[in-house]
Design an enzyme around this catalytic site. Sequence first.
Site, PDB file in Angstrom:
ATOM      1  CB  SER A   1      -0.905   0.013   1.239  1.00 22.46           C
ATOM      2  OG  SER A   1      -1.759  -1.094   1.238  1.00 22.46           O
TER       3      SER A   1
HETATM    4  N1  SAH Z   1      -0.799  -4.924   4.094  1.00 27.48           N
HETATM    5  C1  SAH Z   1      -0.088  -4.824   2.849  1.00 27.48           C
HETATM    6  C2  SAH Z   1      -1.021  -4.693   1.671  1.00 27.48           C
HETATM    7  C3  SAH Z   1      -1.113  -5.989   0.961  1.00 27.48           C
HETATM    8  S1  SAH Z   1      -2.254  -5.973  -0.396  1.00 27.48           S
HETATM    9  C4  SAH Z   1       0.935  -3.715   2.917  1.00 27.48           C
HETATM   10  O1  SAH Z   1       1.635  -3.666   3.896  1.00 27.48           O
HETATM   11  O2  SAH Z   1       1.095  -2.939   2.012  1.00 27.48           O
HETATM   12  C5  SAH Z   1      -3.586  -6.893   0.283  1.00 27.48           C
HETATM   13  C6  SAH Z   1      -3.287  -8.318   0.648  1.00 27.48           C
HETATM   14  O3  SAH Z   1      -4.522  -8.910   1.027  1.00 27.48           O
HETATM   15  C7  SAH Z   1      -2.733  -9.188  -0.467  1.00 27.48           C
HETATM   16  O4  SAH Z   1      -1.508  -9.715  -0.074  1.00 27.48           O
HETATM   17  C8  SAH Z   1      -3.774 -10.296  -0.631  1.00 27.48           C
HETATM   18  O5  SAH Z   1      -3.225 -11.574  -0.920  1.00 27.48           O
HETATM   19  C9  SAH Z   1      -4.419 -10.285   0.741  1.00 27.48           C
HETATM   20  N2  SAH Z   1      -5.735 -10.900   0.799  1.00 27.48           N
HETATM   21  C10 SAH Z   1      -6.764 -10.827  -0.087  1.00 27.48           C
HETATM   22  N3  SAH Z   1      -7.802 -11.569   0.342  1.00 27.48           N
HETATM   23  C11 SAH Z   1      -7.426 -12.104   1.540  1.00 27.48           C
HETATM   24  C12 SAH Z   1      -8.054 -12.960   2.475  1.00 27.48           C
HETATM   25  N4  SAH Z   1      -9.292 -13.453   2.293  1.00 27.48           N
HETATM   26  N5  SAH Z   1      -7.385 -13.318   3.581  1.00 27.48           N
HETATM   27  C13 SAH Z   1      -6.115 -12.862   3.804  1.00 27.48           C
HETATM   28  N6  SAH Z   1      -5.471 -12.057   2.953  1.00 27.48           N
HETATM   29  C14 SAH Z   1      -6.112 -11.674   1.834  1.00 27.48           C
END
Ligand code: SAH
Length: 277
Positions: free
Chosen positions: A126
Site C-alpha cells: 500500500s
Molecule cells: N498490508 C499490505 C497490503 C497488501 S495488499 C501492505 O503492507 O502494504 C492486500 C493483501 O490482502 C494481499 O496480499 C492479498 O493476498 C491479501 N488478501 C486478499 N484476500 C485475503 C483474504 N481473504 N485473507 C487474507 N489475505 C487476503
Amino acid sequence: MSADSTRAARPRYPATWDDAAPSGSSSAARPRSNPSLAEGGKPTLPRSQGVYRQTKVQPVVPTGQGMDSQAVRDRMVERLRAIGGMEPIVLHAMLTVPRHVFLEPGLAAQAYLDNALPIGHGQTISKPSVVARCASVLLQSLGAKPERVLEIGTGCGYQAAVLSHVAGEVYSIERIRALHELARRNLRALRLPNLRLLLGDGTDGAVTGAPFDAVLSAAACTEVPASWLAQLRPGGVLLAPVGQPQRLMAYRKTATAKVDSWCVEDAHFVPLKSGVL
Ligand code: SAH
C-alpha cells in the site's frame, strides 16, 4: 461471552496455526483454515508456520546514503505530515520502519515515494499515505492506543510492521502462502515481538487473538464479513475498503452490538479473495 472471559480462554503464545492446506485449495475444501482453539484444543501443525518468531539476524543499519538513509524517510514523513490528519505516533512509526526492506531491490529506489508497488502474486504494497491514514483513523476512532489489532492481508508485511509500533499486539493474516513467508522474511530483522503472522483466509477473521480493539482490512470486500464485526470488542473499530466504487468505511461496534458506520474516503485496494493458496 464477555471480552474478558474470551481473553482468559486464549492460549498462551507462541500458539500454532493450521496452515497445511494444499496449494490452491479453497476455504470450503479446507475446513480448518482458520481454526478456533476452542474447537479442539491444540492444533497440530508445525509451530514455526503460524507465528512470527524472532531470530538472530542483524538489524538494518542506516549508512546515511541511498534508500537505507534515515533522511529519505524523514522527507517522506514530512510529506505525510503536510497532508494533515496524521497521528504523531503513526508518523513516528513511519519514520522508524524501513519501507525499502519490504521491496525487491529493483524497486527500492521508489520505496519512499507515495506509490503502491508490486510485491508479486498480483498484489501490491500500500501507499505510505494510505498506511498512515488507516492507522491514524483507527487511533482517532478508538481515542486510544489499541491493545490488539487484526490486519487482513499481510502482503509483504509493511503495514503490519507500522501497526506494531502503534498497537499493543498485532495479528496479521494472509491467504497467499508465498506472501506470508515473504513477510516473515522481511520482518525477521526488524524484531517485532508483538507481531504475529497467520496464514489463512482472513474472510473468517482470526479466532486466535479475538476479540480485537481494531480490525483493518487491506483488501476490498463487496460486503463486510460478519466475522470481522463479531471479532471486535464492544467499542472496537473496523476499517475496510467496501463496495464498487470502493470507499474506505469505518464501523464502530457499540456496547449494545449495534454498528455505527461512516465513510472515511474513496479507496483503491486489491480485492478480498477466499481460500488459501
Ligand atoms: N498490508 C499490505 C497490503 C497488501 S495488499 C501492505 O503492507 O502494504 C492486500 C493483501 O490482502 C494481499 O496480499 C492479498 O493476498 C491479501 N488478501 C486478499 N484476500 C485475503 C483474504 N481473504 N485473507 C487474507 N489475505 C487476503
